[in-house]
Design a protein around this motif. Structure first.
Motif, PDB file in Angstrom:
ATOM      1  N   TYR A  64      -6.155  -4.210 -36.399  1.00  0.00           N
ATOM      2  CA  TYR A  64      -6.097  -2.753 -36.386  1.00  0.00           C
ATOM      3  C   TYR A  64      -7.473  -2.158 -36.608  1.00  0.00           C
ATOM      4  O   TYR A  64      -7.709  -0.998 -36.338  1.00  0.00           O
ATOM      5  N   ARG A 309      12.126  -6.513 -37.320  1.00  0.00           N
ATOM      6  CA  ARG A 309      13.239  -5.749 -37.934  1.00  0.00           C
ATOM      7  C   ARG A 309      13.882  -6.584 -39.022  1.00  0.00           C
ATOM      8  O   ARG A 309      14.212  -6.080 -40.093  1.00  0.00           O
ATOM      9  N   PHE A 312      11.844  -6.487 -41.958  1.00  0.00           N
ATOM     10  CA  PHE A 312      12.001  -5.210 -42.659  1.00  0.00           C
ATOM     11  C   PHE A 312      13.227  -5.262 -43.571  1.00  0.00           C
ATOM     12  O   PHE A 312      13.168  -4.888 -44.743  1.00  0.00           O
ATOM     13  N   ASP A 315      12.614  -7.748 -46.572  1.00  0.00           N
ATOM     14  CA  ASP A 315      11.382  -7.689 -47.364  1.00  0.00           C
ATOM     15  C   ASP A 315      11.647  -7.658 -48.864  1.00  0.00           C
ATOM     16  O   ASP A 315      11.061  -8.407 -49.633  1.00  0.00           O
ATOM     17  N   THR A 324       7.181 -12.354 -49.043  1.00  0.00           N
ATOM     18  CA  THR A 324       7.061 -11.018 -48.491  1.00  0.00           C
ATOM     19  C   THR A 324       7.804 -10.978 -47.161  1.00  0.00           C
ATOM     20  O   THR A 324       8.053 -12.033 -46.564  1.00  0.00           O
ATOM     21  N   GLY A 325       8.175  -9.788 -46.709  1.00  0.00           N
ATOM     22  CA  GLY A 325       8.814  -9.660 -45.402  1.00  0.00           C
ATOM     23  C   GLY A 325       7.991 -10.324 -44.316  1.00  0.00           C
ATOM     24  O   GLY A 325       8.511 -10.892 -43.368  1.00  0.00           O
ATOM     25  N   ALA A 426       0.628  -6.021 -50.213  1.00  0.00           N
ATOM     26  CA  ALA A 426       0.926  -5.023 -49.188  1.00  0.00           C
ATOM     27  C   ALA A 426       1.890  -5.571 -48.141  1.00  0.00           C
ATOM     28  O   ALA A 426       1.942  -6.762 -47.885  1.00  0.00           O
ATOM     29  N   LEU A 427       2.658  -4.683 -47.546  1.00  0.00           N
ATOM     30  CA  LEU A 427       3.517  -5.069 -46.428  1.00  0.00           C
ATOM     31  C   LEU A 427       2.876  -4.572 -45.131  1.00  0.00           C
ATOM     32  O   LEU A 427       2.403  -5.348 -44.319  1.00  0.00           O
ATOM     33  N   LEU A 428       2.824  -3.238 -44.962  1.00  0.00           N
ATOM     34  CA  LEU A 428       2.116  -2.628 -43.837  1.00  0.00           C
ATOM     35  C   LEU A 428       2.355  -3.339 -42.518  1.00  0.00           C
ATOM     36  O   LEU A 428       1.439  -3.931 -41.956  1.00  0.00           O
ATOM     37  N   MET A 429       3.591  -3.284 -42.041  1.00  0.00           N
ATOM     38  CA  MET A 429       3.931  -4.075 -40.865  1.00  0.00           C
ATOM     39  C   MET A 429       4.406  -3.160 -39.749  1.00  0.00           C
ATOM     40  O   MET A 429       5.236  -2.299 -39.970  1.00  0.00           O
ATOM     41  N   GLU A 430       3.860  -3.374 -38.552  1.00  0.00           N
ATOM     42  CA  GLU A 430       4.250  -2.544 -37.418  1.00  0.00           C
ATOM     43  C   GLU A 430       5.534  -3.083 -36.796  1.00  0.00           C
ATOM     44  O   GLU A 430       5.697  -4.292 -36.640  1.00  0.00           O
ATOM     45  N   LEU A 431       6.454  -2.184 -36.441  1.00  0.00           N
ATOM     46  CA  LEU A 431       7.659  -2.594 -35.728  1.00  0.00           C
ATOM     47  C   LEU A 431       7.482  -2.249 -34.257  1.00  0.00           C
ATOM     48  O   LEU A 431       7.390  -1.087 -33.900  1.00  0.00           O
ATOM     49  N   PRO A 432       7.441  -3.266 -33.386  1.00  0.00           N
ATOM     50  CA  PRO A 432       7.154  -3.010 -31.977  1.00  0.00           C
ATOM     51  C   PRO A 432       8.363  -2.440 -31.239  1.00  0.00           C
ATOM     52  O   PRO A 432       9.466  -2.390 -31.794  1.00  0.00           O
TER      53      PRO A 432
END
Lengths: 613, 80
Positions: A64, A309, A312, A315, A324-325, A426-432
């Protein structure tokens, strides 16, 4: 390297299609899937442009920002800054951006532009953007960015022609390198907003389809129910779809063996071919269908965009056991094999989360254990139907997978206790976006896995099987010996010696012996047992499953299943743990905790089953 | 208000990201992901266990953030 070779690096945000583009350009078969962090290493390929010039292409992990947070992102930053050992700075950067998500991706494009290298922007997935009614004014975008812009569709044949033409032409002039500081970083967003309002119109921020699917898939109740059903169906399918084919292949090799036995004179060589090769390897190869069914589902799930997902939804649960997730996807790929799973942990930013994931990944039941499970379950668990729809054999298989998962949770929890870590993760995960899995990609993935399996079979497993046959056959018993000949062989002595350690778990000497080659490759346990029983003459006519039923009890069989669920995994896994963590200590911890857990769990299983039966 | 307190489905815009401590990498990453002044955000889903994590839509991207991460972001509601 000749002076005419242009070195091009593919960079961009995670999951924007860099690797798909790389494969399209170079004819490569690097893994692609629909989640952030599939590519975790730099991959190199080359292709010849229409002008005859050879272009060298580097595929880099997505990031990113150049402010790297995880080991995979660091590789990208180092290569772009020319700090990667043994790697010259690329001559040209192809920055890939998802045309449906430009607000996020253009910021990184601007950040890359400031490096002062020549940059071409590849607007990828323009087909998806068109379907969603997103209109991009390319000339305007090009003018505002000050970069050449080409449109690509990485998943379509010929989808990169414009890009090839562009990189085959003159290298664009680089923008001036600009310093990187907090104020100018914040400024990038303002620039993106300006560019978007001038060059892009979006009827809707998100795909309507994604919103509709997510309403169900992420629902607090239905979402978890859907996840449970999906996972359960996968394991049932592995067993019910793979088993008939396995039986067929097993019978085929058994028949081949008897044909060969007729043609060849009796003696050690006949025994090697009939017992070792057809008996041992034939049994292992029979499990290829099950492995392929498992991979089919894993590949389809990876392509669909559903896995993030699931991460998510899980997590919080995973966090409570020290994971972590983000561990979810590496752990799920460990069901195929722990090696790519452990390597996949590179996309976890937090070093402690990453180490915990690496330590528990081998507890996920890898596909190499499937032959062992399937053999023992097929031999000892009756083919009942439970509640009309589930078959008991499938349920036992599911229970074994579950045992691995629960074991991993327990271990994660213990690691968390030991560390007493209070720092924040941190998680900070993008869901496509969801995507329909492409049959062609899945077929390629299955082909690759099948090839790997057959290579193992004809390499390490074959070698070990021949070795097992050799030590089971020689030396021959002395004249006047009583009892089975195999008791006087190396295998007999070794097995009986090991039995001292494993007798409390209900393992006879044949099983104890088969654990040694299993440490090199799990599946070899099956081939080794088949060989030992065939050489010992106990195999009878019904194949290995019958030989097992005749030679050991249900308690021993369950104990062995449990052993394989927890036992220290193969040497290659330990080697990868060493490579990824740079520490022998972690290898030692990994090996010894798994040995202890496996020994204790098998001991309990054996003793309790014996009391009950 | 904090993003972690924003009710599900309510439109808001980002005010700013606060560093939880000096040189906070999580805060920096949030800014890089586009959590900057004036960006529209919305909570689109909430995790099933302990109402954590949150699924945040910002622009056309969906990010899963834990509550502690979302608490670094202050938002203001759009004038209805």
């Amino acid at each position: 390297m000749s002076a005419s070779t242009l070195r091009i690096a593919l960079v961009g945000n995670p999951n924007c299609g860099k690797t798909a583009l790389f494969n399209l350009l170079t004819g490569g078969r690097q893994k692609v899937a629909n989640y952030a962090g599939v590519t975790i290493e730099r991959k190199e390929g080359r292709f010849t442009a229409p002008s005859g010039r050879v272009l060298q292409l580097l595929d880099l992990p997505g990031t990113y920002s150049l402010e790297a947070n995880s080991p995979d992102e660091q590789i990208t930053r180092d290569v772009l800054e020319g700090k990667y050992p043994g790697e010259a700075r690329p001559d040209l950067i192809v920055c890939v951006a998802d045309a449906t998500n430009l607000r996020l991706h253009l910021r990184f494009v601007l950040e890359v532009k400031r490096l002062g290298l020549p940059v071409v922007l590849a607007l990828n997935m323009v087909d998806a953007a068109q379907r969603r009614g997103i209109v991009i004014d390319v000339p305007e975008l090009q003018r505002r960015l000050g970069l050449p812009v080409v449109e690509t569709v990485a998943v379509r044949r010929g989808g990169a022609l414009a890009l090839i033409e562009r990189v085959d032409g003159d290298v664009p002039v680089a923008a001036a390198a600009l310093p990187d500081d907090a104020a100018s970083r914040a400024d990038l967003h303002a620039q993106v907003r300006e560019i978007l309002s001038a060059a892009v119109t979006m009827p809707r921020q998100t795909a309507a389809m994604d919103d509709a699917l997510d309403r169900w898939a992420l629902h607090p109740v239905f979402g978890l129910a859907i996840l449970a059903v999906v996972m359960f169906l996968v394991f049932q399918a592995v067993y019910s779809a793979g088993k008939p084919m396995t039986d067929l292949i097993g019978e085929g090799f058994g028949w081949l063996g008897t044909q060969v036995a007729v043609l060849m004179p009796a003696g050690p060589l006949q025994s090697l071919i009939v017992d070792g090769l057809f008996g041992g390897l034939g049994t292992v190869i029979g499990f290829l269908p099950e492995i392929l069914v498992l991979f089919f589902f894993i590949l389809a799930l990876e392509e669909s965009g559903y896995l993030p997902r699931a991460a998510f939804l899980l997590d919080r649960l995973m966090m409570s056991v020290g994971l972590t997730g983000r561990s979810f996807i590496p752990l799920l790929s460990s069901f195929a094999c722990a090696i790519p799973g452990i390597m996949g942990t590179r996309s976890i930013q937090d070093p402690r989360d990453r180490l915990a994931t690496i330590l528990v990944a081998p507890l996920m039941t890898c596909s190499a254990r499937l032959p062992v499970y399937a053999l023992l379950i097929g031999a000892f668990i009756p083919m009942h139907h439970v509640l009309g729809i589930f078959n008991l054999q499938g349920l036992v298989l599911f229970a074994l997978y579950l045992a691995g998962i629960l074991g991993a949770m327990a271990v994660g929890w213990v690691i968390k206790r030991i560390h007493r870590d209070k720092s924040e993760h941190a998680l900070l995960m993008e869901l496509p976006s969801y995507r329909m899995p492409k049959l062609r990609d899945i077929a390629i993935g299955l082909w690759e896995r099948g090839a790997i399996f057959l290579k193992r079979l004809t390499g390490v497993i074959l070698a070990l099987t021949v070795l097992m046959w050799f030590i089971s056959t020689f030396p021959s018993p002395p004249a006047g010996a009583v009892g089975p000949a195999i008791n006087y062989s190396f295998a007999g002595y070794l097995g009986h010696g090991l039995q001292y350690i494993f007798a409390p778990l209900g393992f006879n000497w044949q099983i104890s012996l088969s654990l040694i080659p299993a440490f090199a490759a799990r599946e070899t346990a099956v081939a080794a047992l088949a060989t030992v029983y065939a050489v010992g003459g106990d195999a009878g006519t019904g194949g290995l499953a019958h030989a097992l039923v005749a030679n050991f009890s249900l308690a021993s069989a369950l104990s062995l299943l449990v052993w394989f669920a927890f036992a220290p995994q193969c040497m290659s896994t330990l080697a990868v743990i060493r490579r990824e963590t740079h520490s022998w200590r972690n290898v030692a911890i990994s090996f010894s905790y798994m040995f202890a857990v496996a020994y204790a769990a098998s001991l309990l299983t054996y003793q309790i089953t014996r009391l009950l039966t | 208000m904090r993003l972690s307190e924003l009710p599900k489905g309510t439109d808001a815009v980002v005010d700013r990201v606060h560093d939880a401590h000096a040189a906070d990498p999580i805060a920096q990453r949030l800014r890089d992901l586009g959590f900057v002044d004036g960006e529209p955000v919305r909570v689109v889903a909430i995790g099933p266990l302990g109402a954590d994590p949150l699924l945040i839509q910002i622009g056309s991207t969906r990010f899963a953030l834990r509550r502690s991460e979302a608490a670094r972001v202050t938002v203001r509601r759009e004038a209805a």
